[in-house]
Design an enzyme around this catalytic site. Structure first.
Site, PDB file in Angstrom:
ATOM      1  N   ASP A  13     -34.131   0.435 -71.991  1.00  9.45           N
ATOM      2  CA  ASP A  13     -34.434  -1.104 -70.952  1.00  9.45           C
ATOM      3  C   ASP A  13     -33.349  -1.923 -71.209  1.00  9.45           C
ATOM      4  O   ASP A  13     -32.590  -1.834 -72.074  1.00  9.45           O
ATOM      5  CB  ASP A  13     -35.938  -1.263 -71.516  1.00  9.45           C
ATOM      6  CG  ASP A  13     -36.387  -2.189 -70.315  1.00  9.45           C
ATOM      7  OD1 ASP A  13     -36.357  -2.009 -69.337  1.00  9.45           O
ATOM      8  OD2 ASP A  13     -36.984  -3.393 -70.792  1.00  9.45           O
ATOM      9  N   ASP A  15     -33.917  -5.586 -69.836  1.00 10.43           N
ATOM     10  CA  ASP A  15     -34.405  -7.022 -70.142  1.00 10.43           C
ATOM     11  C   ASP A  15     -35.440  -7.026 -71.352  1.00 10.43           C
ATOM     12  O   ASP A  15     -36.240  -6.153 -71.521  1.00 10.43           O
ATOM     13  CB  ASP A  15     -35.342  -7.524 -68.986  1.00 10.43           C
ATOM     14  CG  ASP A  15     -34.387  -7.869 -67.825  1.00 10.43           C
ATOM     15  OD1 ASP A  15     -33.563  -8.772 -67.847  1.00 10.43           O
ATOM     16  OD2 ASP A  15     -34.538  -7.388 -66.767  1.00 10.43           O
TER      17      ASP A  15
END
Length: 259
Positions: A13, A15
């Site tokens: 991922d 953020d």
């Protein structure tokens, strides 16, 4: 439990794992450099559908993270891939930004508000009542309801913002129709991403900061999972879920030596 095979491919991922509020998380640059030097397939994923992969590449480059555009996979791209498989050359009424409209244009979709095959809801900072009303009427008229991701809130420097999942709930309440979510935690996003880099789930790992999207998506796709504690999930939150990550680490810096 059978011992897992060595990790040959990495999905992470963005953020909360690599960056936080526009600032790289310590160790992210070393992690990306080690991945690139190793030659192992990898993807940086985001459920945010606002930006194109090229936009995100430029954003990451400004932060000192050199990620090739082909190594970025968004919920908008996963949504476009799903629609292209389901109904090639279709039509859609879209609520969203350039990341989503570009992805749909690239698969040959026509964007229209006249009897579309689909209503596609993505992320935008300017949700309008007029657009939502039109979406409701088109869905009631027979358009199928697709949503890029189920995230109910998104981060901002001022605090949480209503996100795609929250707006989808409003449209569902008005139509009685639930959307199909293409992004995490749908393992479809992971599997299409793995296919894009020629990787296999049994030798791949997913790194994330959220139990309900990143870890769940990796788990359901059959991948080894790593939860980092630099984002939305604290160590004490893990036991609130009926599933667990394969591993919990403080940050991405702890995974550099695993590559």
């Amino acid at each position: 439990m059978a011992e897992r095979k060595p990790i040959e491919s990495w999905l992470t991922d963005m953020d909360g794992v690599l960056i936080h509020e526009g600032v790289p998380i310590p160790g992210a640059d070393a992690f990306i450099k080690k991945l690139r030097d190793s030659g192992k397939p990898f993807l940086v994923l985001t459920n945010n559908s606002i930006y194109t992969a090229r936009d995100l590449q430029a954003r990451l480059t400004r932060m000192g993270l050199e990620v090739p555009v082909e190594n970025i996979w968004t919920s908008a791209l996963a949504t476009a891939k799903f629609l292209d498989d389901q109904r090639p050359g279709g039509t859609a009424y879209v609520i969203g930004e350039a990341g989503l409209t570009t992805a749909l244009h690239d698969i040959g979709y026509v964007l229209t508000d006249h009897d579309p095959d689909y209503v596609v809801l993505g992320e935008t900072r300017t949700y309008s009542f007029e657009a939502m009303t039109k979406a409701v009427r088109l869905i009631n008229g027979g358009a199928r309801f697709i949503c890029t991701n189920p995230d109910e809130t998104g981060p901002s420097t001022e605090g949480p913002l209503p996100a795609t999942g929250a707006v989808a709930a409003l449209i569902t309440k008005a139509t009685g129709k639930n959307p199909y979510f293409a992004g995490k935690p749908n393992p479809l996003m992971m599997r299409t991403g793995l296919n894009a880099i020629g990787a296999h789930s049994e030798t791949s790992a997913m790194i994330g900061d959220r139990m309900d999207t990143d870890v769940l998506a990796g788990l359901e796709a059959g991948m080894e999972t790593f939860l980092v504690l630099t984002g939305l999930t604290a160590r004490g939150d893990v036991d609130r879920h009926p599933f667990r990550p394969s591993n919990i680490v403080d940050s991405i810096a702890d995974l550099v030596d695993r590559i």
